[in-house]
Write a protein that holds these residues in place. Structure first.
Motif, mmCIF file in Angstrom:
data_model
loop_
_atom_site.group_PDB
_atom_site.id
_atom_site.type_symbol
_atom_site.label_atom_id
_atom_site.label_comp_id
_atom_site.label_asym_id
_atom_site.label_seq_id
_atom_site.Cartn_x
_atom_site.Cartn_y
_atom_site.Cartn_z
ATOM 1 N N UNK A 40 6.407 -7.292 -5.769
ATOM 2 C CA UNK A 40 5.787 -6.409 -6.718
ATOM 3 C C UNK A 40 4.523 -6.079 -6.217
ATOM 4 N N UNK A 41 3.854 -6.794 -5.466
ATOM 5 C CA UNK A 41 2.442 -6.382 -4.635
ATOM 6 C C UNK A 41 2.899 -5.678 -3.318
ATOM 7 N N UNK A 42 4.038 -6.119 -2.578
ATOM 8 C CA UNK A 42 4.531 -5.111 -1.643
ATOM 9 C C UNK A 42 4.775 -3.771 -1.992
ATOM 10 N N UNK A 43 5.511 -3.768 -3.120
ATOM 11 C CA UNK A 43 5.842 -2.484 -3.509
ATOM 12 C C UNK A 43 4.840 -1.486 -4.079
ATOM 13 N N UNK A 44 3.705 -2.280 -4.676
ATOM 14 C CA UNK A 44 2.520 -1.478 -5.084
ATOM 15 C C UNK A 44 1.899 -1.091 -3.822
ATOM 16 N N UNK A 45 1.636 -1.992 -2.874
ATOM 17 C CA UNK A 45 0.686 -1.622 -1.609
ATOM 18 C C UNK A 45 1.613 -0.366 -0.961
ATOM 19 N N UNK A 46 2.741 -0.174 -0.903
ATOM 20 C CA UNK A 46 3.672 0.648 -0.171
ATOM 21 C C UNK A 46 3.084 2.142 -1.034
ATOM 22 N N UNK A 47 3.443 2.046 -2.545
ATOM 23 C CA UNK A 47 3.107 3.269 -3.270
ATOM 24 C C UNK A 47 1.934 3.647 -3.074
ATOM 25 N N UNK A 48 0.704 2.814 -2.944
ATOM 26 C CA UNK A 48 -0.524 3.152 -2.805
ATOM 27 C C UNK A 48 -0.658 3.950 -1.412
ATOM 28 N N UNK A 49 -0.321 3.244 -0.312
ATOM 29 C CA UNK A 49 -0.396 3.609 0.921
ATOM 30 C C UNK A 49 0.385 4.933 1.075
ATOM 31 N N UNK A 50 1.395 5.181 0.606
ATOM 32 C CA UNK A 50 2.244 6.482 0.541
ATOM 33 C C UNK A 50 1.402 7.426 -0.262
ATOM 34 N N UNK A 51 0.736 7.274 -1.304
ATOM 35 C CA UNK A 51 -0.284 8.109 -2.039
ATOM 36 C C UNK A 51 -1.382 8.275 -1.131
ATOM 37 N N UNK A 52 -1.863 7.427 -0.610
ATOM 38 C CA UNK A 52 -3.183 7.687 0.324
ATOM 39 C C UNK A 52 -2.746 8.939 1.555
ATOM 40 N N UNK A 53 -1.350 8.645 2.046
ATOM 41 C CA UNK A 53 -0.953 9.556 3.260
ATOM 42 C C UNK A 53 -0.747 10.933 2.540
ATOM 43 N N UNK A 54 -0.403 10.810 1.488
ATOM 44 C CA UNK A 54 0.026 12.094 0.761
ATOM 45 C C UNK A 54 -1.221 13.294 0.283
ATOM 46 N N UNK A 55 -2.078 12.476 -0.392
ATOM 47 C CA UNK A 55 -3.154 13.125 -0.960
ATOM 48 C C UNK A 55 -4.562 13.141 0.143
#
Length: 58
Positions: A40-55
């Motif tokens: 869960x924490x790994x998936x959450x970190x991945x989503x936050x990192x991808x959102x950072x790269x996107x926005x």
């Protein structure tokens, strides 16, 4: 931009669906940590990192 944001939303929805979470029941993970929490924490970190790269602004 909207298509990438929607794709990120779908990825997050896929990662946090309940059947994927049930795969880790009853298994002991590395260092005695429950693998469900690591997932869960790994998936959450991945989503936050991808959102950072996107926005992020160039």
């Amino acid at each position: 931009m909207k298509e990438k944001a929607f794709a990120l939303f779908l990825l997050a929805l896929f990662l946090f669906t309940l059947p994927l979470s049930l795969l880790f029941r009853g298994v002991e993970g590395p260092l005695g940590l429950p693998p469900l929490y690591l997932y869960l924490f790994g998936a959450w970190a991945l989503v936050v990192f991808l959102a950072f790269l996107l926005f992020r602004r160039p």
